[in-house]
Design an enzyme around this catalytic site. Structure first.
Site, mmCIF file in Angstrom:
data_model
loop_
_atom_site.group_PDB
_atom_site.id
_atom_site.type_symbol
_atom_site.label_atom_id
_atom_site.label_comp_id
_atom_site.label_asym_id
_atom_site.label_seq_id
_atom_site.Cartn_x
_atom_site.Cartn_y
_atom_site.Cartn_z
ATOM 1 N N SER A 125 44.069 28.959 42.923
ATOM 2 C CA SER A 125 45.381 28.925 42.047
ATOM 3 C C SER A 125 46.353 28.159 42.923
ATOM 4 O O SER A 125 46.603 28.096 44.168
ATOM 5 C CB SER A 125 45.679 30.012 41.848
ATOM 6 O OG SER A 125 46.978 30.171 41.130
ATOM 7 N N TYR A 161 47.345 39.113 43.273
ATOM 8 C CA TYR A 161 46.684 38.029 42.728
ATOM 9 C C TYR A 161 46.794 36.753 43.715
ATOM 10 O O TYR A 161 46.142 35.894 44.125
ATOM 11 C CB TYR A 161 47.127 37.851 41.377
ATOM 12 C CG TYR A 161 46.478 36.460 40.941
ATOM 13 C CD1 TYR A 161 45.120 36.537 40.141
ATOM 14 C CD2 TYR A 161 47.136 35.293 40.620
ATOM 15 C CE1 TYR A 161 44.598 35.225 39.810
ATOM 16 C CE2 TYR A 161 46.639 34.001 40.307
ATOM 17 C CZ TYR A 161 45.264 34.086 39.816
ATOM 18 O OH TYR A 161 44.847 32.953 39.214
#
Length: 251
Positions: free
Chosen positions: A138, A151
């Protein structure tokens, strides 16, 4: 990585980026297997597409992963590409003591899941021609979202792990990191239509164009990701972190 003629396994292929990638690779002339916890959603991914297959697999289940290669390699002996896409994103309040269930689930899914999948299949992949492992991270691996701390940390860890994996598998298995920006998917509630997020079809088109490059970039970063990827290098980290986390106007 070859653009066609592969047999590709995509985890988390029942929705979002995983589904769209699987369908795009299938359309490009690859055999594709999608996995996920819910067979019904996987069947939606493969419906009407010959050469696109569904297999149930929960990447949080260590025993299931350990037993998976015997099944998938028997059915698809030409398997040469693993795409670790399955992931979850949870918002967490770190301001006080809390239940760590969300943090634990995130680490097990986003970090241990890919590590276990790689370990389960690396020997098979290393014996295949044109083998590759694609780890989906990400933009938040490079500039974290404070509201999703575990995350962001799990994706930073997978970025680091991918670098080590690439060094150790050099010459045998190509290792590619795919780092999405904010994309309109169901990763978090309401994200499918969130303003300012990249439409999924636009993102996939950009990704496929990068995979078409020869040689394939070690890091697949579309324009919206590059500001995050290069923030430290370009001296923009503090500004981008403040902007991302709604702190730009704070003293």
């Amino acid at each position: 990585m070859k653009t066609s003629g592969n047999t590709i396994l995509v985890t988390g292929g029942g929705s979002g980026i995983g589904r769209a990638l699987a369908q795009a690779w299938h359309a490009a002339g690859n055999t594709v297997i999608v996995t996920g916890r819910t067979l019904a959603s996987l069947e939606e991914t493969v419906a009407g597409r010959e050469g696109l297959y569904a297999m149930a697999l929960d990447v949080t289940d260590a025993e299931a992963i350990a037993g998976f290669p015997a099944d998938v390699v028997t059915r698809f002996p030409a398997l040469n590409v693993l795409v670790n896409n399955a992931g979850i994103m949870r918002f967490e309040d770190l301001s006080g003591s809390r239940d760590l269930a969300d943090a634990q689930a995130t680490v097990v899914t986003n970090l241990l899941g890919p590590i276990r999948m790689i370990d389960a299949l690396v020997d098979h992949l290393a014996a295949q021609a044109d083998a590759a492992i694609v780890n989906v991270t990400s933009g938040l691996a490079f500039v974290p979202l404070a509201a999703a701390p575990t995350y962001s940390a799990s994706k930073a860890a997978m970025h680091s792990y991918s670098q080590s994996l690439r060094a150790q598998l050099g010459g045998r298995v190509e290792v590619i990191e795919l780092a999405p920006p904010a994309v309109q998917t169901g990763l978090t509630p309401g994200q499918e239509t969130r303003e300012g997020y990249l439409p999924l079809d636009t993102y996939i088109a950009q990704v496929m164009a990068l995979f078409d490059q020869v040689p394939t970039p070690a890091e697949i970063c579309v324009p919206n990701t590059l500001a995050f990827r290069n923030a430290e290098r370009d001296g923009h980290f503090d500004h981008l972190f403040a902007q991302l986390n709604g702190q730009a106007d704070r003293p």
